[in-house]
Enzyme design. Structure first.
Site, PDB file in Angstrom:
ATOM      1  N   LYS A 173       4.912   9.958   4.320  1.00  0.00           N
ATOM      2  CA  LYS A 173       5.993  10.937   4.177  1.00  0.00           C
ATOM      3  C   LYS A 173       5.426  12.303   3.811  1.00  0.00           C
ATOM      4  O   LYS A 173       4.461  12.402   3.040  1.00  0.00           O
ATOM      5  CB  LYS A 173       6.966  10.479   3.088  1.00  0.00           C
ATOM      6  CG  LYS A 173       7.715   9.201   3.435  1.00  0.00           C
ATOM      7  CD  LYS A 173       8.777   9.439   4.487  1.00  0.00           C
ATOM      8  CE  LYS A 173       9.548   8.160   4.791  1.00  0.00           C
ATOM      9  NZ  LYS A 173      10.624   8.367   5.755  1.00  0.00           N
ATOM     10  N   HIS A 303      13.466   3.198  15.081  1.00  0.00           N
ATOM     11  CA  HIS A 303      13.560   3.370  13.627  1.00  0.00           C
ATOM     12  C   HIS A 303      14.181   2.107  13.048  1.00  0.00           C
ATOM     13  O   HIS A 303      15.108   1.536  13.609  1.00  0.00           O
ATOM     14  CB  HIS A 303      14.433   4.573  13.283  1.00  0.00           C
ATOM     15  CG  HIS A 303      14.682   4.703  11.817  1.00  0.00           C
ATOM     16  ND1 HIS A 303      15.876   4.301  11.233  1.00  0.00           N
ATOM     17  CD2 HIS A 303      13.897   5.140  10.820  1.00  0.00           C
ATOM     18  CE1 HIS A 303      15.796   4.522   9.932  1.00  0.00           C
ATOM     19  NE2 HIS A 303      14.618   5.029   9.652  1.00  0.00           N
TER      20      HIS A 303
HETATM   21 MG   LIG Z   1      11.998   8.444   9.363  1.00  0.00          MG
END
Ligand SMILES: [Mg+2]
Length: 370
Positions: A173, A303
């Site tokens: 991230k 996803h």
């Molecule tokens: Mg994502």
């Protein structure tokens, strides 16, 4: 066979380490919010959407399932999936109040349940219904080591452990500051070497100038993709970024319709296509996106709002699906967990879509539907 009953449910399942964060928020649980569809033939289908385990929000979804969708489905033949998809999506009253959001998340859950039911009735795992096995292996990438809440030293250790366990891809991230994120990524790349794919995910937090600055700094890191660099609906911004940087753009987890994806395809604003059966109107709509991506010769990396329980079936059977996200939070809740062995997903064997929860999970994690 007729549908006799549609029964909503909510499970809240703890995440790894009891709390994780990306650039926008932190969560302690993952919400598994959906429905069981019973039939007069004795088969039951299970489907769910994925949420941040916000109980009042989850109860809006289960209320939509119970009060708006169940009356459209009960008494119907569940094998007519395309017709039932249209019956829900094109219901004038529902269309008026929501062509996205809660109604679509509720729709996703029941569409997945219908596919689970269809595969169970046929006595085959879903991937067989979707066209059969199209590849020898489904490569997994590890997301669970890369949260923004993980301290730098732990991030590097986690990335190395992931590679030691056989993963050939990880995702980290970003979205704090460009300087901090680049420092972390440089340390990770040094630790994992050049042969492991390293993707990053901004969760739509940054603006275009910040993304451009990040991409300039990140070019030597050989990033596999930059996921959700910009605000989810910003087609023009993604197109500008895609033209300006050599880092491939990935997105789709917050898009609700095939039409939304079409805009990104047409503007050259997307390189990796990331639809989610729990966000869009289920498997039925995601198949349309996979076909469109394939027609544009773009790879799909679904996803995993379902933590890949369902997407593993798509990935084994659709030629556009290249790699699949692995997050282990909810897998132990299901009769057939989505298992990763030596960096690759196991081929599901049981009839259905791998969405049937265990009795233990239902007892342990259930929350009130209203
Ligand atoms: Mg994502």
């Amino acid at each position: 066979m007729r549908i006799t009953q549609v029964t909503p449910f909510i499970l809240h399942v703890p995440v790894t380490g009891n709390q994780i964060a990306d650039s926008t928020h932190s969560i302690t649980h993952w919400g598994v919010v959906g429905a069981r569809i019973d039939t007069d033939a004795g088969h039951s289908g299970w489907g769910f959407t994925g949420t941040h385990a916000h109980l009042p929000g989850d109860q809006l979804i289960t209320r939509c399932i119970a009060t708006c969708l169940a009356p459209l489905l009960e008494g119907e033949d569940p094998s007519g999936i395309q017709r039932l998809w249209l019956k829900v999506a094109r219901n004038p009253a529902l269309q008026w109040i929501g062509r996205a959001g809660i109604t679509t998340l509720a729709h996703a859950a029941v569409d997945v349940a219908l596919w689970d039911l269809k595969a169970k009735a046929a006595g085959v795992p879903l991937w067989k219904l979707l066209g059969g096995q199209v590849r020898e292996r489904v490569r997994a990438y590890d997301t669970d080591i890369g949260w923004l809440s993980i301290p730098d030293a732990q991030l590097v250790d986690g990335a190395k452990r992931s590679v030691d366990r056989g993963y050939t891809g990880i995702k980290v991230k970003v979205g704090s500051t460009v300087e901090r994120d680049l420092r972390r990524l440089e340390a990770v790349r040094r630790a994992i070497g050049p042969d492991v794919t390293l993707a990053v995910d901004g969760n739509g937090k940054w603006d275009l100038p910040t993304c451009l600055r990040f991409c300039r700094g990140a070019e030597p890191l050989d990033l596999y993709w930059f996921e959700e660099p910009l605000w989810h609906d910003d087609v023009h911004g993604h197109a500008q970024l895609a033209r300006a940087s050599r880092i491939p753009v990935a997105l789709g987890e917050q898009l609700y319709t095939q039409d939304a994806f079409s805009e990104f395809f047409l503007q050259g604003a997307i390189h990796w296509v990331q639809p989610d059966v729990t966000r869009m109107g289920g498997i039925t709509e995601v198949l349309r996106v996979c076909e469109a991506a394939h027609a544009h010769r773009l790879p799909v990396a679904p996803h995993a709002g379902d933590m890949s329980q369902v997407h593993v079936h798509l990935s084994w059977s659709h030629p556009a699906c290249q790699v699949l996200e692995s997050i282990p939070w909810i897998k132990d809740c299901f009769e057939e967990p989505a298992e990763v062995v030596d960096g690759h997903f196991r081929l599901p064997q049981q009839p259905g879509a791998s969405t049937t929860p265990t009795a233990g999970a239902l007892a342990r994690h259930a929350r009130p539907v209203a």
